[in-house]
Design a protein around this motif. Structure first.
Motif, short mmCIF file in Angstrom:
data_model
loop_
_atom_site.label_atom_id
_atom_site.label_comp_id
_atom_site.label_asym_id
_atom_site.label_seq_id
_atom_site.Cartn_x
_atom_site.Cartn_y
_atom_site.Cartn_z
N LEU A 114 54.99 -94.41 16.92
CA LEU A 114 55.34 -95.54 16.76
C LEU A 114 56.84 -96.39 16.00
O LEU A 114 56.39 -97.98 16.05
N VAL A 138 58.50 -96.61 18.42
CA VAL A 138 58.73 -97.78 20.03
C VAL A 138 58.51 -98.56 20.10
O VAL A 138 58.86 -100.11 20.37
N ALA A 139 57.05 -99.01 18.42
CA ALA A 139 56.75 -100.48 19.12
C ALA A 139 57.66 -101.01 17.43
O ALA A 139 57.45 -102.10 17.30
N SER A 140 58.30 -100.51 16.48
CA SER A 140 59.21 -101.33 15.69
C SER A 140 59.94 -100.20 15.60
O SER A 140 59.82 -98.48 14.53
N SER A 141 60.82 -100.40 15.29
CA SER A 141 62.46 -99.31 14.55
C SER A 141 62.43 -98.98 12.99
O SER A 141 62.66 -98.46 13.23
N GLY A 200 56.04 -95.16 24.92
CA GLY A 200 55.59 -94.00 23.48
C GLY A 200 54.23 -93.44 23.13
O GLY A 200 53.71 -92.34 22.45
N TYR A 224 51.42 -91.49 19.86
CA TYR A 224 51.80 -93.11 20.37
C TYR A 224 52.58 -92.46 19.40
O TYR A 224 52.80 -92.36 17.65
N TRP A 272 59.44 -97.54 12.39
CA TRP A 272 58.64 -96.20 11.71
C TRP A 272 59.48 -95.21 12.95
O TRP A 272 58.97 -94.64 13.15
N LYS A 273 60.76 -95.48 13.52
CA LYS A 273 61.41 -94.49 14.13
C LYS A 273 61.45 -93.48 13.37
O LYS A 273 61.71 -92.94 12.18
N PRO A 323 54.64 -101.99 28.52
CA PRO A 323 53.91 -102.13 27.06
C PRO A 323 53.15 -100.69 26.70
O PRO A 323 52.97 -100.66 25.62
#
Length: 707
Positions: free
Chosen positions: A657, A659-662, A620, A655, A664-665, A617
């Motif tokens: 970002l 990793v949390a949402s594509s 990133g 961090y 925000w790649k 969890p």
């Protein structure tokens, strides 16, 4: 292949261009992709593995500068051995560093001198955002670069055009009203990939740790590479940097910083100058190129050229003397400084690779020329009306003179011409690596003292410098070495007006060491012992208010430096140095023979680690932390008092970002805190009237986006 294409190959088919990145040795002018460098051209001017370079060299990569969020070139060496990078604290306008006990390390940009260099510090300051890497050559490097200090030489490499597309935008904010925006763009300009470009821009503003002092900067660095064929490249490098607020430079007394007074200690943020009389600007412009051509696989030529200008203006009230345990009154001078400098450097190199029986040779022959001129004016007025009570500070008032009413204390025009002819052979026989280098320099320095009826002083000097080194590369990764090298430094400093020119400063060093890099690993350990002697050194005479040559100094010590990527998630770097310095000969009562020079800690150590979470969890998330220890040092050359040791802690969290949402790649959020505990400390003292508070806590939040 041209240097810009060593790490990349272009294949054209139909209307598409495919860039293939080769997985081979690192190129020393392109991004390394990590914090551990394996190659360097700084020490030999040829791309050589660090593990087989018989000299102590530190490489600070772009990745390390980004992770540690360095704000200056000197900050880049916070975690390097034998370097005191910020001995002036926040009062460092010119990136002055002390290496192996010698001040100040000269700076070179893309192989050519950056900033006029005397025995004192060079002038000028370049923003680290414009640089791909910063390197430190420890010990004399005159055989490759001519006029340098024997302690060490700073080598800076500009960001160059690449065949790989670069799209990087970065915005930062922090304490001290920090605001910064920067971008880095690069890639291919045409279909056949013959034109590459790079464009870096940065704008920043921030308060300094001294009240009413700021730093503001705007810089742009366009670069263009033309590849007419596979054997030829021409890279044009340009830059413009304007600092409407170039920063603060002043001094503090030992009483109130190192020693307590009846009023306590001087406030950490006190401005000993006057905000009503403060102006600090700097403007730098540079235009140059690097031309490379390979005649065949064995023979190639290279020419580096750059012309640069610098305009520096600074007016302030400078602390001169005063202050005691019972008296908080300081004497100040009102002064204004103006420097206009021009510099032209050109370096022509012929490289040849060949074998004689079973010995492989890499031969380098070069001819370089350096032309520098400096027009300096200095206005100053003294008097009791400038006295300042730091316990009850008051600013502004009728005591301030108009600029036009300040008397001209010094006006001089100085010009340097230097020609150097050098040759080097890197011979390899089985595991033996022999390095032999020799150079002869011819210099002419002309000084015109306008304040002495334009009196002319001229000195013509020449000298031979050399280097001999032997290294044995064991198959298990151990590489012990021994080297001997010398330095030659024509002195641009001046003594009392009318006095004869200073003699050139010379130095010699013996270094033995061992490097260890397990085959195929991202680990490099360097251990070294050194002994340096420097003759004809100069020292500032606080009574005469001029420099004077005083004699000879020796510095001996030991160093250990480690950089390793232990796992894909964990990286570590650490350094330790022990320096034993002594003034061996002196004619100056304030610098007696047999004593240890000021601002030279015996012990310095540092460690930095970074951990990146790849799974789970927290994937990133990256954490970094560091600790820096600077041992105690004498506060003057008489050893009359000591500056206490200090320990500083740094931290980083970032961090990814994406990793949390594509969506925000490519976006990364990072927060750096330097001097985590906001420790108040004295960075160093050079004498009773030249102490410096260190830099306070710095908090920087950065959002970067790559696409």
């Amino acid at each position: 292949m041209a240097a810009q294409t060593l790490a990349a190959e272009t294949v054209t088919g139909n209307a598409d261009v495919m860039v293939v990145i080769a997985q081979g040795e690192q190129n020393t002018t392109l991004p390394t992709g990590g914090m551990i460098a394996k190659q360097s051209a700084a020490g030999t001017k040829t791309q050589t593995p660090l593990v087989t370079t018989p000299q102590s060299i530190t490489v600070v990569t772009r990745a390390q500068m980004d992770k540690q969020r360095v704000m200056s070139v000197s900050d880049a060496f916070n975690y390097s051995a034998s370097v005191l990078p910020n001995y002036r604290g926040s009062s460092n306008r010119s990136d002055e560093t002390i290496v192996r006990g010698f001040r100040y390390a000269p700076k070179f940009l893309d192989g050519l001198s950056f900033g006029l260099i005397g025995q004192g510090a060079g002038i000028g300051k370049i923003d680290p955002w414009l640089l791909e890497r910063v390197e430190l050559i420890r010990g004399p490097a005159s055989v490759m670069y001519g006029q340098v200090d024997p302690g060490g030489t700073v080598i800076m490499t500009s960001k160059r055009p690449t065949a790989e597309n670069i799209r990087h935008l970065q915005v930062s904010a922090g304490n001290k009203r920090l605001g910064e925006a920067a971008f880095d763009f690069g890639g291919v300009l045409n279909e056949d990939s013959a034109l590459l470009y790079r464009l870096n821009v940065i704008a920043s503003t921030r308060q300094q740790f001294v009240n009413d002092a700021r730093q503001q900067r705007m810089a742009i660095a366009p670069a263009l590479t033309w590849l007419p064929n596979a054997d030829t490249s021409l890279t044009v490098l340009t830059s413009y940097q304007y600092d409407p607020e170039a920063g603060f430079r002043n001094f503090l007394p030992a009483y109130g910083t190192v020693f307590a007074t009846n009023a306590g200690y001087i406030p950490y943020t006190l401005n000993v100058s006057d905000p009503n009389y403060y102006h600090s600007t700097r403007e730098q412009v540079a235009l140059g190129y690097i031309f490379e051509h390979s005649f065949n696989k064995a023979i190639s030529v290279q020419q580096n050229l750059r012309y640069s200008q610098l305009h520096d203006n600074y007016k302030y009230l400078v602390y001169s003397t005063g202050g005691s345990a019972t008296d908080t009154t300081l004497m100040r001078n009102q002064q204004r400084e103006n420097i206009d400098a021009d510099e032209l450097g050109i370096d022509n190199q012929l490289k040849a690779s060949f074998a004689t029986h079973t010995v492989n040779h890499t031969l380098l022959a070069g001819l370089d020329y350096k032309w520098q001129k400096r027009n300096a004016n200095f206005w100053r007025k003294t008097g009791d009306k400038y006295n300042f009570d730091w316990a009850h500070p008051r600013y502004g008032g009728a005591y301030l003179e108009n600029d036009s009413d300040l008397p001209l204390a010094r006006s001089a025009f100085k010009k340097l011409d230097q020609v150097g002819l050098y040759v080097q052979d890197q011979a390899v026989w089985q595991q033996w690596n022999l390095l032999l280098s020799g150079r002869h320099d011819w210099t002419e320095i002309r000084t015109y003292e306008r304040t002495l009826n334009n009196a002319k002083r001229q000195s013509n000097d020449d000298d031979f410098t050399g280097r001999a080194a032997l290294l044995y590369a064991f198959e298990n990764g151990f590489s012990p070495y021994i080297s001997y090298s010398t330095s030659f430094e024509p002195n641009l400093d001046s003594g009392i007006p009318g006095s004869p020119p200073f003699k050139p400063t010379t130095g010699e060093q013996t270094e033995v060491g061992m490097k260890f890099q397990p085959v195929g690993s991202d680990t490099l350990l360097t251990l070294s012992l050194f002994d340096i002697t420097q003759k004809n050194i100069t020292s500032w005479n606080s009574k005469l208010k001029f420099n004077e040559q005083i004699g000879k100094v020796e510095s001996r010590g030991a160093e250990a430096e480690l950089g390793t990527q232990i796992t894909p998630a964990l990286s570590l770097m650490s350094a330790y140095s022990y320096t034993e310095a002594e003034t061996k000969e002196s004619t100056n009562a304030s610098t007696p023979a047999g004593n240890r020079p000021a601002a030279t800690p015996r012990h310095m150590a540092s460690a930095w680690g970074t951990y990146l979470v790849h799974n789970g969890p927290l994937a990133g998330l990256a954490l970094g932390t560091g600790v820096r220890y600077i041992g105690s040092s004498y506060g003057d050359n008489k050893e009359s008092f000591s500056v206490p040791h200090y320990i500083l802690y740094d931290a980083m969290v970032s961090y990814d970002l994406g990793v949390a949402s594509s969506q925000w790649k490519g976006a990364v959020l990072q927060i750096n805190v330097n001097n985590l505990t906001d420790k108040h400390y004295v960075a160093s003292c050079s004498n009773n009237e030249a102490c410096f508070y260190g830099v306070g806590r710095s908090i920087i939040a950065t959002v970067s986006y790559r696409w």
